[in-house]
Design a protein around this motif. Structure first.
Motif, PDB file in Angstrom:
ATOM      1  N   LYS A 260       0.835  -1.206   0.000  1.00 48.02           N
ATOM      2  CA  LYS A 260       0.000   0.000   0.000  1.00 48.02           C
ATOM      3  C   LYS A 260       0.871   1.259   0.000  1.00 48.02           C
ATOM      4  CE  LYS A 260      -3.717   2.380   2.450  1.00 48.02           C
ATOM      5  NZ  LYS A 260      -3.020   3.684   2.373  1.00 48.02           N
ATOM      6  N   PHE A 261       1.924   1.228   0.804  1.00 44.22           N
ATOM      7  CA  PHE A 261       2.850   2.364   0.827  1.00 44.22           C
ATOM      8  C   PHE A 261       3.475   2.573  -0.556  1.00 44.22           C
ATOM      9  CE2 PHE A 261       7.290   3.727   1.096  1.00 44.22           C
ATOM     10  CZ  PHE A 261       7.134   4.983   1.695  1.00 44.22           C
ATOM     11  N   ALA A 262       3.866   1.462  -1.208  1.00 40.87           N
ATOM     12  CA  ALA A 262       4.470   1.565  -2.537  1.00 40.87           C
ATOM     13  C   ALA A 262       3.480   2.139  -3.544  1.00 40.87           C
ATOM     14  CB  ALA A 262       4.960   0.187  -2.991  1.00 40.87           C
ATOM     15  N   CYS A 263       2.210   1.719  -3.430  1.00 38.29           N
ATOM     16  CA  CYS A 263       1.189   2.263  -4.338  1.00 38.29           C
ATOM     17  C   CYS A 263       0.999   3.761  -4.111  1.00 38.29           C
ATOM     18  CB  CYS A 263      -0.138   1.531  -4.132  1.00 38.29           C
ATOM     19  SG  CYS A 263      -0.158  -0.173  -4.745  1.00 38.29           S
ATOM     20  N   ASP A 264       0.992   4.161  -2.856  1.00 38.27           N
ATOM     21  CA  ASP A 264       0.820   5.582  -2.545  1.00 38.27           C
ATOM     22  C   ASP A 264       1.991   6.418  -3.045  1.00 38.27           C
ATOM     23  OD1 ASP A 264      -1.573   4.985  -1.314  1.00 38.27           O
ATOM     24  OD2 ASP A 264      -0.734   4.915   0.709  1.00 38.27           O
ATOM     25  N   LYS A 265       3.187   5.844  -2.963  1.00 34.83           N
ATOM     26  CA  LYS A 265       4.385   6.603  -3.317  1.00 34.83           C
ATOM     27  C   LYS A 265       4.662   6.598  -4.815  1.00 34.83           C
ATOM     28  CE  LYS A 265       9.282   7.136  -2.086  1.00 34.83           C
ATOM     29  NZ  LYS A 265       9.133   8.571  -1.759  1.00 34.83           N
ATOM     30  N   TRP A 266       4.530   5.437  -5.449  1.00 42.23           N
ATOM     31  CA  TRP A 266       4.918   5.324  -6.865  1.00 42.23           C
ATOM     32  C   TRP A 266       3.736   5.079  -7.796  1.00 42.23           C
ATOM     33  CZ3 TRP A 266       8.152   2.578  -3.260  1.00 42.23           C
ATOM     34  CH2 TRP A 266       9.382   3.204  -3.036  1.00 42.23           C
ATOM     35  N   GLY A 267       2.577   4.776  -7.239  1.00 41.21           N
ATOM     36  CA  GLY A 267       1.406   4.523  -8.068  1.00 41.21           C
ATOM     37  C   GLY A 267       1.127   3.042  -8.219  1.00 41.21           C
ATOM     38  N   ALA A 268      -0.152   2.690  -8.251  1.00 40.47           N
ATOM     39  CA  ALA A 268      -0.547   1.283  -8.351  1.00 40.47           C
ATOM     40  C   ALA A 268      -0.047   0.649  -9.646  1.00 40.47           C
ATOM     41  CB  ALA A 268      -2.065   1.166  -8.248  1.00 40.47           C
ATOM     42  N   ALA A 269      -0.037   1.430 -10.731  1.00 37.75           N
ATOM     43  CA  ALA A 269       0.406   0.873 -12.014  1.00 37.75           C
ATOM     44  C   ALA A 269       1.854   0.396 -11.947  1.00 37.75           C
ATOM     45  CB  ALA A 269       0.247   1.916 -13.113  1.00 37.75           C
ATOM     46  N   GLU A 270       2.698   1.147 -11.251  1.00 37.71           N
ATOM     47  CA  GLU A 270       4.103   0.752 -11.125  1.00 37.71           C
ATOM     48  C   GLU A 270       4.240  -0.515 -10.279  1.00 37.71           C
ATOM     49  OE1 GLU A 270       6.822   2.650 -12.731  1.00 37.71           O
ATOM     50  OE2 GLU A 270       4.880   2.944 -13.710  1.00 37.71           O
ATOM     51  N   VAL A 271       3.469  -0.598  -9.210  1.00 36.02           N
ATOM     52  CA  VAL A 271       3.505  -1.796  -8.361  1.00 36.02           C
ATOM     53  C   VAL A 271       3.017  -3.011  -9.135  1.00 36.02           C
ATOM     54  CG1 VAL A 271       2.570  -2.872  -6.267  1.00 36.02           C
ATOM     55  CG2 VAL A 271       3.264  -0.458  -6.241  1.00 36.02           C
ATOM     56  N   ILE A 272       1.998  -2.812  -9.937  1.00 36.37           N
ATOM     57  CA  ILE A 272       1.492  -3.920 -10.756  1.00 36.37           C
ATOM     58  C   ILE A 272       2.558  -4.382 -11.745  1.00 36.37           C
ATOM     59  CG2 ILE A 272      -0.166  -4.514 -12.568  1.00 36.37           C
ATOM     60  CD1 ILE A 272      -2.181  -2.716 -11.075  1.00 36.37           C
ATOM     61  N   LYS A 273       3.217  -3.431 -12.402  1.00 35.17           N
ATOM     62  CA  LYS A 273       4.213  -3.788 -13.422  1.00 35.17           C
ATOM     63  C   LYS A 273       5.411  -4.520 -12.833  1.00 35.17           C
ATOM     64  CE  LYS A 273       5.077   0.177 -15.366  1.00 35.17           C
ATOM     65  NZ  LYS A 273       5.628   1.192 -16.292  1.00 35.17           N
ATOM     66  N   TYR A 274       5.930  -3.984 -11.742  1.00 29.70           N
ATOM     67  CA  TYR A 274       7.191  -4.518 -11.208  1.00 29.70           C
ATOM     68  C   TYR A 274       6.995  -5.693 -10.253  1.00 29.70           C
ATOM     69  CZ  TYR A 274       9.496  -0.427 -13.173  1.00 29.70           C
ATOM     70  OH  TYR A 274       9.989   0.517 -14.039  1.00 29.70           O
ATOM     71  N   TYR A 275       5.873  -5.722  -9.540  1.00 26.69           N
ATOM     72  CA  TYR A 275       5.691  -6.744  -8.507  1.00 26.69           C
ATOM     73  C   TYR A 275       4.495  -7.660  -8.767  1.00 26.69           C
ATOM     74  CZ  TYR A 275       4.611  -8.937  -4.019  1.00 26.69           C
ATOM     75  OH  TYR A 275       4.314  -9.861  -3.047  1.00 26.69           O
ATOM     76  N   ALA A 276       3.321  -7.089  -9.015  1.00 26.27           N
ATOM     77  CA  ALA A 276       2.100  -7.893  -9.007  1.00 26.27           C
ATOM     78  C   ALA A 276       2.073  -8.923 -10.131  1.00 26.27           C
ATOM     79  CB  ALA A 276       0.866  -6.988  -9.087  1.00 26.27           C
ATOM     80  N   ILE A 277       2.463  -8.526 -11.342  1.00 26.86           N
ATOM     81  CA  ILE A 277       2.424  -9.485 -12.446  1.00 26.86           C
ATOM     82  C   ILE A 277       3.433 -10.616 -12.236  1.00 26.86           C
ATOM     83  CG2 ILE A 277       2.802  -9.777 -14.926  1.00 26.86           C
ATOM     84  CD1 ILE A 277       1.497  -7.058 -15.349  1.00 26.86           C
ATOM     85  N   PRO A 278       4.691 -10.346 -11.853  1.00 31.81           N
ATOM     86  CA  PRO A 278       5.578 -11.467 -11.515  1.00 31.81           C
ATOM     87  C   PRO A 278       5.033 -12.321 -10.360  1.00 31.81           C
ATOM     88  CG  PRO A 278       6.862  -9.497 -11.885  1.00 31.81           C
ATOM     89  CD  PRO A 278       5.421  -9.065 -11.882  1.00 31.81           C
ATOM     90  N   TRP A 279       4.356 -11.690  -9.396  1.00 32.95           N
ATOM     91  CA  TRP A 279       3.763 -12.455  -8.292  1.00 32.95           C
ATOM     92  C   TRP A 279       2.655 -13.380  -8.794  1.00 32.95           C
ATOM     93  CZ3 TRP A 279      -1.331 -12.129  -6.348  1.00 32.95           C
ATOM     94  CH2 TRP A 279      -1.556 -12.871  -5.179  1.00 32.95           C
TER      95      TRP A 279
END
Length: 422
Positions: A260-279
């Protein structure tokens, strides 16, 4: 049994009486263990840490390279050289490559956490549990909670009554009558289109593990509805394990807060690209790995009275999973899984050599396959449909109600009185 032997054994015209017979292995676990050199069981903490450091380095390199994708391919020089369409296609191609390899790298880290749960990473249980807890939390897996149920899976593998996951559905559970009791077409029960089957398979690959953790999808059917790994009062756990479940929940909650902190700081799209899809791909890979290990027409399942640990351990299959990528990123966990079921504390880096000794000792009771794993996934998903309600040993039947093997006579289901009188 390997692919070639299985193909030769398959009758050209189906007849239940013509199927090859299967008898369960006669050896004790101690006899099997004696065939494996003692040095294979030695756990070296430093060696496990080297593999972990390598995996973390690979993840970091992948991440660093991915950080350069958009700035490079959205830059004016790149667009001018490649054209806008070409630059965009190249950008998406690079992201696909990143997701593929980062998903594999995430899975390798998850597998090391799995090794920690078996205490195969280190002889020091505190080292194993500390590292495993951190690694699995990073990948949103409740370490201790899943470790407990996974241990029960190993302790009861291939038991129809007690196994935790991949327990076959029976004829009655699917509402299919016995052939000797009614006239019917299996097509009426298994007539799904290929598109629908593909949709259900993709759904399994993406959602099966989170659904299993949350409410026991594909788990033991005797458990109450909504049985959850996150409930410390669940039937999955005893009272002494309550604190371990709460600690696991705390770890997952902490990781959710970090995301959640990462989404707030860098945006949900960035978290999805770098973390969520590989997860998501991490979930896909280990669901695919475990499904293919435990789902095959020639793997037996046992009922109480005939099951024992070593027979259950042999009811899995080694697979050539993604070639060199499976061996490097996935630590040979798919290539040498049978030995892991016999001896979960044997370190993964000794799996290849230990498997040679195991195969030599148990012979045809050792299963392996070199079939392309995507083809095997489609074949197994379409073929392995149900098992019979009766019989000490049962095998999957396909959409035509046909099996690949049959138990030896003492272990077969007994015909109904109506059928035996005709």
């Amino acid at each position: 049994m390997n692919d070639k032997t299985a193909a030769l054994a398959q009758p050209t015209t189906y007849s239940e009486d013509a199927l090859p017979e299967f008898s369960p292995m006669p050896w004790t676990l101690n006899e099997i263990r004696a065939a494996i050199p003692a040095r294979m069981f030695v756990r070296k903490t430093w060696k496990g840490c080297l593999y972990l450091a390598r995996d973390l380095l690979v993840v970091a390199i992948n991440w660093e390279l991915a950080l350069r994708i958009d700035p490079l391919l959205q830059s004016a020089p790149a667009v001018a050289r490649l054209t806008p369409v070409g630059a965009e296609l190249a950008r998406w191609a690079c992201w696909l490559v990143y997701w593929w390899f980062q998903g594999l790298a995430f899975t390798g880290i998850w597998i090391l956490g799995h090794e920690c749960g078996h205490s195969a990473f280190s002889e020091n249980k505190y080292i194993s549990h500390t590292i495993g807890y951190i690694l699995h939390n990073l990948l949103l897996t409740p370490y201790f909670s899943w470790k407990i149920s996974h241990h029960r899976h190993h302790s009861n593998h291939a038991s129809m009554e007690k196994d935790e996951v991949y327990v076959p559905k029976t004829r009655t559970e699917l509402g299919i009558p016995k052939e000797e009791e009614a006239e019917f077409e299996y097509e009426d029960y298994f007539g799904d289109t290929a598109i629908y089957t593909l949709f259900m398979l993709v759904r399994q690959q993406i959602f099966a593990f989170p659904a299993y953790l949350l409410y026991n999808v594909s788990g033991q059917k005797k458990y109450p509805k909504w049985t959850s790994h996150f409930d410390p009062n669940s039937v999955l756990f005893n009272k002494s394990q309550r604190n371990a479940v709460l600690i696991s929940n705390f770890g997952i909650a902490s990781m959710v807060m970090i995301l959640k902190f990462a989404c707030d700081k860098w945006g949900a799209a960035e978290v999805i690209k770098y973390y969520a899809i590989p997860w998501i791909l991490n979930n896909h890979w280990f669901v695919m790995i475990t499904y293919l290990h435990h789902t095959e027409l020639d793997l037996p399942h046992y009922r109480e009275g005939v099951w024992n640990f070593q027979r259950g351990a042999a009811a899995t299959v080694d697979r050539d999973f993604l070639g060199w990528m499976g061996r490097f990123y996935l630590h040979d966990v798919a290539h040498y899984h049978v030995i892991h079921h016999f001896f979960p504390m044997l370190p993964f880096y000794n799996g290849e050599e230990a498997t040679k000794y195991l195969q030599e000792f148990i012979g045809d009771h050792y299963h392996s396959s070199t079939t392309n794993v995507f083809r095997a996934l489609w074949t197994s998903y379409n073929s392995c449909q149900f098992v019979e309600d009766e019989g000490d040993i049962v095998f999957y039947r396909d959409k035509k109600g046909q099996a690949k093997l049959r138990p030896a006579e003492p272990y077969r289901r007994k015909p109904t009185p109506a059928a035996s009188s005709t």
